[in-house]
Each structure stands twice: as structure tokens, then as C-alpha cells.
Design a protein around this motif. Structure first.
Motif, mmCIF file in Angstrom:
data_model
loop_
_atom_site.group_PDB
_atom_site.id
_atom_site.type_symbol
_atom_site.label_atom_id
_atom_site.label_comp_id
_atom_site.label_asym_id
_atom_site.label_seq_id
_atom_site.Cartn_x
_atom_site.Cartn_y
_atom_site.Cartn_z
ATOM 1 N N ARG A 28 0.841 -1.203 0.000
ATOM 2 C CA ARG A 28 0.000 0.000 0.000
ATOM 3 C C ARG A 28 0.873 1.249 0.000
ATOM 4 O O ARG A 28 0.552 2.247 -0.658
ATOM 5 C CB ARG A 28 -0.932 -0.023 1.204
ATOM 6 C CG ARG A 28 -1.992 1.078 1.141
ATOM 7 C CD ARG A 28 -3.114 0.789 2.102
ATOM 8 N NE ARG A 28 -4.101 1.852 2.126
ATOM 9 C CZ ARG A 28 -5.191 1.828 2.879
ATOM 10 N NH1 ARG A 28 -5.447 0.792 3.649
ATOM 11 N NH2 ARG A 28 -6.056 2.839 2.857
ATOM 12 N N ALA A 29 2.001 1.195 0.733
ATOM 13 C CA ALA A 29 2.918 2.340 0.757
ATOM 14 C C ALA A 29 3.508 2.589 -0.627
ATOM 15 O O ALA A 29 3.664 3.739 -1.060
ATOM 16 C CB ALA A 29 4.037 2.087 1.773
ATOM 17 N N HIS A 30 3.810 1.504 -1.338
ATOM 18 C CA HIS A 30 4.354 1.638 -2.694
ATOM 19 C C HIS A 30 3.293 2.202 -3.626
ATOM 20 O O HIS A 30 3.580 3.037 -4.501
ATOM 21 C CB HIS A 30 4.836 0.282 -3.196
ATOM 22 C CG HIS A 30 5.758 0.371 -4.364
ATOM 23 N ND1 HIS A 30 6.392 -0.736 -4.910
ATOM 24 C CD2 HIS A 30 6.146 1.433 -5.124
ATOM 25 C CE1 HIS A 30 7.129 -0.337 -5.932
ATOM 26 N NE2 HIS A 30 6.987 0.963 -6.080
ATOM 27 N N ALA A 31 2.038 1.756 -3.435
ATOM 28 C CA ALA A 31 0.935 2.286 -4.246
ATOM 29 C C ALA A 31 0.780 3.790 -4.025
ATOM 30 O O ALA A 31 0.588 4.560 -4.974
ATOM 31 C CB ALA A 31 -0.360 1.556 -3.906
ATOM 32 N N GLN A 32 0.877 4.223 -2.775
ATOM 33 C CA GLN A 32 0.780 5.652 -2.461
ATOM 34 C C GLN A 32 1.907 6.432 -3.144
ATOM 35 O O GLN A 32 1.690 7.529 -3.673
ATOM 36 C CB GLN A 32 0.837 5.857 -0.951
ATOM 37 C CG GLN A 32 -0.394 5.357 -0.210
ATOM 38 C CD GLN A 32 -0.254 5.462 1.292
ATOM 39 O OE1 GLN A 32 0.820 5.761 1.806
ATOM 40 N NE2 GLN A 32 -1.341 5.211 2.015
ATOM 41 N N LYS A 33 3.097 5.857 -3.139
ATOM 42 C CA LYS A 33 4.243 6.508 -3.762
ATOM 43 C C LYS A 33 4.014 6.682 -5.265
ATOM 44 O O LYS A 33 4.268 7.752 -5.834
ATOM 45 C CB LYS A 33 5.506 5.684 -3.506
ATOM 46 C CG LYS A 33 6.801 6.285 -4.059
ATOM 47 C CD LYS A 33 7.996 5.461 -3.595
ATOM 48 C CE LYS A 33 9.310 6.064 -4.096
ATOM 49 N NZ LYS A 33 9.475 5.921 -5.559
ATOM 50 N N LEU A 34 3.502 5.630 -5.924
ATOM 51 C CA LEU A 34 3.240 5.705 -7.362
ATOM 52 C C LEU A 34 2.166 6.750 -7.675
ATOM 53 O O LEU A 34 2.263 7.490 -8.663
ATOM 54 C CB LEU A 34 2.810 4.336 -7.892
ATOM 55 C CG LEU A 34 3.878 3.240 -7.909
ATOM 56 C CD1 LEU A 34 3.274 1.935 -8.409
ATOM 57 C CD2 LEU A 34 5.051 3.643 -8.786
ATOM 58 N N ILE A 35 1.133 6.805 -6.815
ATOM 59 C CA ILE A 35 0.055 7.777 -7.024
ATOM 60 C C ILE A 35 0.602 9.200 -6.918
ATOM 61 O O ILE A 35 0.299 10.064 -7.744
ATOM 62 C CB ILE A 35 -1.076 7.544 -5.990
ATOM 63 C CG1 ILE A 35 -1.755 6.198 -6.251
ATOM 64 C CG2 ILE A 35 -2.099 8.675 -6.057
ATOM 65 C CD1 ILE A 35 -2.677 5.752 -5.133
ATOM 66 N N LYS A 36 1.430 9.454 -5.896
ATOM 67 C CA LYS A 36 1.995 10.790 -5.697
ATOM 68 C C LYS A 36 2.960 11.171 -6.815
ATOM 69 O O LYS A 36 3.135 12.354 -7.121
ATOM 70 C CB LYS A 36 2.693 10.850 -4.342
ATOM 71 C CG LYS A 36 1.728 10.759 -3.161
ATOM 72 C CD LYS A 36 2.472 10.707 -1.837
ATOM 73 C CE LYS A 36 1.497 10.580 -0.663
ATOM 74 N NZ LYS A 36 2.213 10.458 0.638
ATOM 75 N N GLU A 37 3.587 10.166 -7.430
ATOM 76 C CA GLU A 37 4.524 10.432 -8.527
ATOM 77 C C GLU A 37 3.817 10.598 -9.872
ATOM 78 O O GLU A 37 4.459 10.868 -10.886
ATOM 79 C CB GLU A 37 5.533 9.291 -8.619
ATOM 80 C CG GLU A 37 6.510 9.238 -7.443
ATOM 81 C CD GLU A 37 7.420 8.029 -7.499
ATOM 82 O OE1 GLU A 37 7.141 7.122 -8.309
ATOM 83 O OE2 GLU A 37 8.401 7.987 -6.737
ATOM 84 N N GLY A 38 2.489 10.420 -9.894
ATOM 85 C CA GLY A 38 1.737 10.573 -11.132
ATOM 86 C C GLY A 38 1.703 9.349 -12.001
ATOM 87 O O GLY A 38 1.311 9.428 -13.174
#
Length: 241
Positions: A28-38
């Protein structure tokens, strides 16, 4: 770029949770990172991790390239059950990872096979998984078939796909199962409350089928023989938990 249509059972859930459920390889943390990176969009628009998705929306995810690892031969003892010029069957012990990945760059079955087989392993799965046709969990003991050439690899892979190779596991399941035998057909995905575990029956999970037969019953557990129709990550562990 992976694109999926949001299904009804995921409607109203947070975008970061949905991404981690639909792509079990992502925490989930990796998913959040990808979302924030666009790298994640909904209906071709960037959203925040807390965005509540709606059924019918188009989810697009740009998955990162896998980390490139250098895989070196290691002199690790192998319990070899059978070997010829085409295949090698190894009894993988508990605690051994099958192939290198983030956090497990050495000490894997592939490292041991590279030392034992030298240059005679199939190259179909690339440098990280040479010769590997299938895999089992780190904490599972069982037989792994590795192929020494591409022709053998293609033949074994076809047999696994056609289910002409039978895969059976012995397992202890929590609780006393009343039925003598049965089938568990439930979508399997990453447990949102414990990312190290997989869980059956999750919305957006992958199709997973396990046939079981009770061999013995105890006061708080059942001893099972399990046959896999599919081969999802931690499929047996999720069934028995």
C-alpha cells in the motif's frame, strides 16, 4: 501501462487500497508513492491516494521496471531427487527463496542451481529466474522442477498450464473441517491489514482454486492433502490460515 475497469465491489474504496489489491506485488505504501509520482490515473486524471473510486472508472497504473540484480553462482548444497540432461528436480527446504528479488539477492535456489548446473539452464525466464518454471513459497518445503534448456522449459510449462502435472501439498489447517473433501474457489489477494499475507475472498483478487481432502482431524486443526488447480502466490498458506 496496465489498465483496468473498477468493479462494483471496489466502489467507494481509497485509490491506494484499490491499487494494492489489484496489484498484489505492490504494498500500500508503494501504491501511495506511485500515485503521488503521477504513475496512477483514474479516467486519465491524476488523483490523490485518498480518492474514492467509483465502479466503471478506468484505472491506469504505470508499473515500475523491476530492479536489476546481479545473480551469482553460490556453492549451496542441494537435495537433488532426479537429474538428467533436460531437467533437475530439487527438494527445496523451508526458508530458501526460489529466485532473487528485492531483499533476497543471494542464498536462493537459483544461486545454488547456477553453481551446480553451470551454464546449462534455460534462459526463457531471464537472468533472475534461469531454468525456473514454477515456484513455491519461502517457508514451504517441496519439489521444484528446473529446466536445463529452452525446449524442456517450454514442454514443462505447457504441462503445468494444461494441468497434466499434478501438484499436491500436505498442510495443517486451523480449525476442524467437517467435510471429508471439497474445493475452495475464491479470489486471492494481498491482505490489506497484513501486507505479508495473502487472503481469500478479497474483492479484485485473482482467481484461485484449491481442491482438498481431509487426511486426519485433531482438536483444533485438520491435516489436509491439497491439489492446486491454479498457482497463486501463497495460495496454500491463505487457504490454511
Amino acid at each position: 501501462m496496465e489498465q483496468l475497469i473498477i468493479q462494483e465491489e471496489l466502489s467507494g474504496k481509497r485509490l491506494d487500497l484499490v491499487v494494492s489489491l489489484l496489484f498484489p506485488e505492490l504494498t500500500r505504501a508503494h501504491a501511495q508513492k506511485l500515485i503521488k509520482e503521477g504513475a496512477v490515473s483514474v479516467n486519465e486524471k491524476p488523483r490523490k491516494p485518498a480518492y474514492a473510486v467509483t465502479a466503471g472508472e478506468l484505472l491506469a497504473v504505470e508499473l515500475p521496471e523491476p530492479e536489476v540484480l546481479e545473480v551469482l553462482p553460490e556453492d549451496i548444497p542441494l537435495d537433488i531427487l532426479y537429474e538428467d540432461s533436460d531437467v533437475i528436480l530439487v527438494n527445496k527446504p523451508k526458508g530458501m527463496v526460489v529466485h532473487p528479488a528485492a531483499g533476497h539477492a543471494s542464498g536462493t535456489l537459483v544461486n545454488a542451481l547456477l553453481y551446480h548446473c553451470r551454464d546449462s539452464l534455460s534462459g526463457i525466464n531471464g537472468i533472475l529466474r534461469p531454468g525456473i518454471v514454477h515456484r513455491i513459497d519461502k517457508d514451504t518445503t517441496g519439489v521444484i522442477i528446473a529446466c536445463k534448456n529452452d525446449r524442456a522449459h517450454q514442454c514443462i510449462a505447457a504441462q503445468l498450464k494444461e494441468h497434466s502435472i499434478t501438484r499436491r501439498y500436505l498442510a495443517l489447517a486451523q480449525g476442524v473441517i467437517r467435510e471429508d473433501e471439497g474445493t475452495v474457489d475464491a479470489p486471492l489477494g494481498r491482505d490489506p491489514e497484513n501486507r505479508k499475507k495473502m487472503k481469500s475472498g478479497l474483492p479484485g483478487g485473482k482467481h484461485a482454486v484449491t481442491h482438498f481432502r481431509v487426511l486426519e482431524r485433531f482438536s483444533a486443526a485438520s491435516y489436509l492433502s491439497c491439489s492446486l488447480e491454479t498457482g497463486r502466490t501463497h495460495q496454500i498458506l491463505a487457504l490454511c490460515a
